[in-house]
Design a protein around this motif. Structure first.
Motif, PDB file in Angstrom:
ATOM      1  N   GLN A 109       0.640  -1.015   0.001  1.00 46.80           N
ATOM      2  CA  GLN A 109      -0.020  -0.064  -0.044  1.00 46.80           C
ATOM      3  C   GLN A 109       0.876   1.244   0.052  1.00 46.80           C
ATOM      4  N   GLU A 110       1.841   1.371   0.858  1.00 48.17           N
ATOM      5  CA  GLU A 110       2.752   2.309   0.846  1.00 48.17           C
ATOM      6  C   GLU A 110       3.735   2.629  -0.610  1.00 48.17           C
ATOM      7  N   ALA A 111       3.860   1.543  -1.135  1.00 44.71           N
ATOM      8  CA  ALA A 111       4.462   1.530  -2.362  1.00 44.71           C
ATOM      9  C   ALA A 111       3.326   2.003  -3.677  1.00 44.71           C
ATOM     10  N   LEU A 112       2.123   2.008  -3.345  1.00 40.72           N
ATOM     11  CA  LEU A 112       1.235   2.922  -4.391  1.00 40.72           C
ATOM     12  C   LEU A 112       0.990   4.172  -3.660  1.00 40.72           C
ATOM     13  N   GLY A 113       1.514   4.570  -2.761  1.00 49.58           N
ATOM     14  CA  GLY A 113       1.235   6.006  -2.214  1.00 49.58           C
ATOM     15  C   GLY A 113       0.187   5.990  -1.123  1.00 49.58           C
ATOM     16  N   LEU A 114      -0.224   5.047  -0.531  1.00 53.46           N
ATOM     17  CA  LEU A 114      -1.075   4.705   0.231  1.00 53.46           C
ATOM     18  C   LEU A 114      -0.642   4.356   1.516  1.00 53.46           C
ATOM     19  N   GLY A 115      -1.634   4.047   2.637  1.00 48.44           N
ATOM     20  CA  GLY A 115      -1.168   3.451   3.752  1.00 48.44           C
ATOM     21  C   GLY A 115      -0.423   4.551   4.673  1.00 48.44           C
ATOM     22  N   PHE A 116       0.741   4.151   5.350  1.00 45.44           N
ATOM     23  CA  PHE A 116       1.347   5.091   6.207  1.00 45.44           C
ATOM     24  C   PHE A 116       2.343   6.017   5.371  1.00 45.44           C
ATOM     25  N   ARG A 117       2.248   5.898   3.960  1.00 37.94           N
ATOM     26  CA  ARG A 117       3.090   6.856   3.402  1.00 37.94           C
ATOM     27  C   ARG A 117       3.131   8.580   3.904  1.00 37.94           C
ATOM     28  N   ASP A 118       1.956   9.060   3.701  1.00 43.55           N
ATOM     29  CA  ASP A 118       1.690  10.360   4.010  1.00 43.55           C
ATOM     30  C   ASP A 118       2.044  10.525   5.685  1.00 43.55           C
ATOM     31  N   VAL A 119       1.932   9.597   6.696  1.00 39.41           N
ATOM     32  CA  VAL A 119       2.268   9.811   7.963  1.00 39.41           C
ATOM     33  C   VAL A 119       3.823   9.872   7.815  1.00 39.41           C
ATOM     34  N   ILE A 120       4.582   9.025   7.209  1.00 38.91           N
ATOM     35  CA  ILE A 120       6.053   9.118   7.068  1.00 38.91           C
ATOM     36  C   ILE A 120       6.512  10.375   6.666  1.00 38.91           C
ATOM     37  N   ALA A 121       5.872  11.133   5.745  1.00 40.00           N
ATOM     38  CA  ALA A 121       6.243  12.568   5.222  1.00 40.00           C
ATOM     39  C   ALA A 121       5.947  13.488   6.267  1.00 40.00           C
ATOM     40  N   GLU A 122       4.792  13.311   6.765  1.00 38.27           N
ATOM     41  CA  GLU A 122       4.254  14.405   7.987  1.00 38.27           C
ATOM     42  C   GLU A 122       5.300  14.281   9.254  1.00 38.27           C
ATOM     43  N   ALA A 123       5.524  13.134   9.732  1.00 42.18           N
ATOM     44  CA  ALA A 123       6.505  12.891  10.592  1.00 42.18           C
ATOM     45  C   ALA A 123       8.044  13.846  10.276  1.00 42.18           C
ATOM     46  N   LEU A 124       8.425  13.524   9.176  1.00 43.25           N
ATOM     47  CA  LEU A 124       9.833  13.880   8.999  1.00 43.25           C
ATOM     48  C   LEU A 124       9.724  15.478   8.762  1.00 43.25           C
ATOM     49  N   HIS A 125       8.555  15.909   8.174  1.00 42.06           N
ATOM     50  CA  HIS A 125       8.100  17.344   8.007  1.00 42.06           C
ATOM     51  C   HIS A 125       8.390  18.086   9.437  1.00 42.06           C
ATOM     52  N   GLU A 126       7.817  17.294  10.386  1.00 42.25           N
ATOM     53  CA  GLU A 126       7.560  17.660  11.803  1.00 42.25           C
ATOM     54  C   GLU A 126       8.901  17.706  12.582  1.00 42.25           C
ATOM     55  N   GLY A 127       9.970  16.972  12.135  1.00 39.42           N
ATOM     56  CA  GLY A 127      11.244  16.813  12.502  1.00 39.42           C
ATOM     57  C   GLY A 127      11.040  15.689  13.545  1.00 39.42           C
ATOM     58  N   VAL A 128      10.123  14.727  13.169  1.00 35.58           N
ATOM     59  CA  VAL A 128       9.989  13.425  14.184  1.00 35.58           C
ATOM     60  C   VAL A 128      10.735  12.190  13.530  1.00 35.58           C
ATOM     61  N   PRO A 129      11.571  11.729  14.148  1.00 35.22           N
ATOM     62  CA  PRO A 129      12.257  10.544  13.319  1.00 35.22           C
ATOM     63  C   PRO A 129      11.315   9.420  13.214  1.00 35.22           C
ATOM     64  N   VAL A 130      11.618   8.788  12.210  1.00 34.74           N
ATOM     65  CA  VAL A 130      10.628   7.493  12.072  1.00 34.74           C
ATOM     66  C   VAL A 130      11.454   6.342  11.845  1.00 34.74           C
ATOM     67  N   LEU A 131      10.817   5.297  12.244  1.00 32.76           N
ATOM     68  CA  LEU A 131      11.454   3.910  12.150  1.00 32.76           C
ATOM     69  C   LEU A 131      10.393   2.977  11.611  1.00 32.76           C
ATOM     70  N   ILE A 132      10.868   2.262  10.467  1.00 36.34           N
ATOM     71  CA  ILE A 132       9.879   1.461   9.849  1.00 36.34           C
ATOM     72  C   ILE A 132      10.728   0.155   9.295  1.00 36.34           C
ATOM     73  N   HIS A 133      10.034  -0.846   9.329  1.00 32.21           N
ATOM     74  CA  HIS A 133      10.434  -2.226   8.667  1.00 32.21           C
ATOM     75  C   HIS A 133      10.049  -2.179   7.128  1.00 32.21           C
ATOM     76  N   VAL A 134      11.085  -2.541   6.506  1.00 30.85           N
ATOM     77  CA  VAL A 134      11.034  -2.723   4.905  1.00 30.85           C
ATOM     78  C   VAL A 134      11.272  -4.219   4.508  1.00 30.85           C
ATOM     79  N   PRO A 135      10.266  -4.818   3.997  1.00 30.31           N
ATOM     80  CA  PRO A 135      10.125  -6.157   3.480  1.00 30.31           C
ATOM     81  C   PRO A 135      11.139  -6.240   2.447  1.00 30.31           C
ATOM     82  N   ILE A 136      12.028  -7.087   2.219  1.00 27.81           N
ATOM     83  CA  ILE A 136      12.829  -7.186   1.049  1.00 27.81           C
ATOM     84  C   ILE A 136      12.211  -7.166  -0.299  1.00 27.81           C
TER      85      ILE A 136
END
Length: 172
Positions: A109-136
């Motif tokens: 879903q994130e690869a398609l631009g959905l899911g948590f993708r906007d949350v990642i961008a929002e957090a980074l924009h606010e200066g909040v570090p993000v940690l995420i698992h990326v399946p191979i």
């Protein structure tokens, strides 16, 4: 900061447990941890397990993101609408302040631009570090999304990376 890791040969659910343990440890240290953690449970005749998301810092119920498609179904069991609901609840927690955002994975879903993708961008924009698992299997779409922002972390070093990222975020 965008920390990411992969567990190529791990058992299913291993990354979820690693992130759960980390989030609990960071919270015990007094950090404001937001995000979501995947909880896999039970299972039934037509699926290996049920998948729920626990939104950190949210008093609402867990969100079931899997759906039963019946015996013999081969389609994806993810309920994308439920995933978007979870993303909205995580976004609301970000506006209340956070030291770090932990998310279960960068999936299809994130690869398609959905899911948590906007949350990642929002957090980074606010200066909040993000940690995420990326399946191979999602490495290429993640790299296309994150580019040079991604910092690949050895799974054994997630706690140290998180502490460093929070310190740097507070210093900025």
């Amino acid at each position: 900061m965008l920390g990411c890791f992969t567990l190529p040969d791990a058992e299913p659910g291993a990354a979820d447990q690693l992130l759960t343990d980390l989030a609990e440890n960071l919270s015990r240290q007094g950090l404001r941890v937001v995000g979501a953690l995947q909880v896999n449970s039970g299972g039934s005749a037509d699926c290996a397990c049920d998948m729920d998301l626990r939104v950190l810092g949210d008093t609402g119920p867990m969100i079931r993101i899997s759906q039963s498609l019946g015996p013999g179904a081969v389609a994806c069991r993810l309920d994308s609408g439920a995933l978007q609901t979870a993303a909205g609840r995580v976004s609301a927690r970000l506006t209340e302040g956070a030291d770090i955002c932990i998310l279960p994975k960068f999936g299809k879903q994130e690869a398609l631009g959905l899911g948590f993708r906007d949350v990642i961008a929002e957090a980074l924009h606010e200066g909040v570090p993000v940690l995420i698992h990326v399946p191979i299997e999602q490495r290429a779409p993640f790299d296309a999304f994150a580019g040079e922002l991604a910092e690949w972390v050895d799974p054994a070093g997630l706690a140290e990376w998180s502490q460093r990222a929070v310190r740097q975020g507070k210093a900025a």
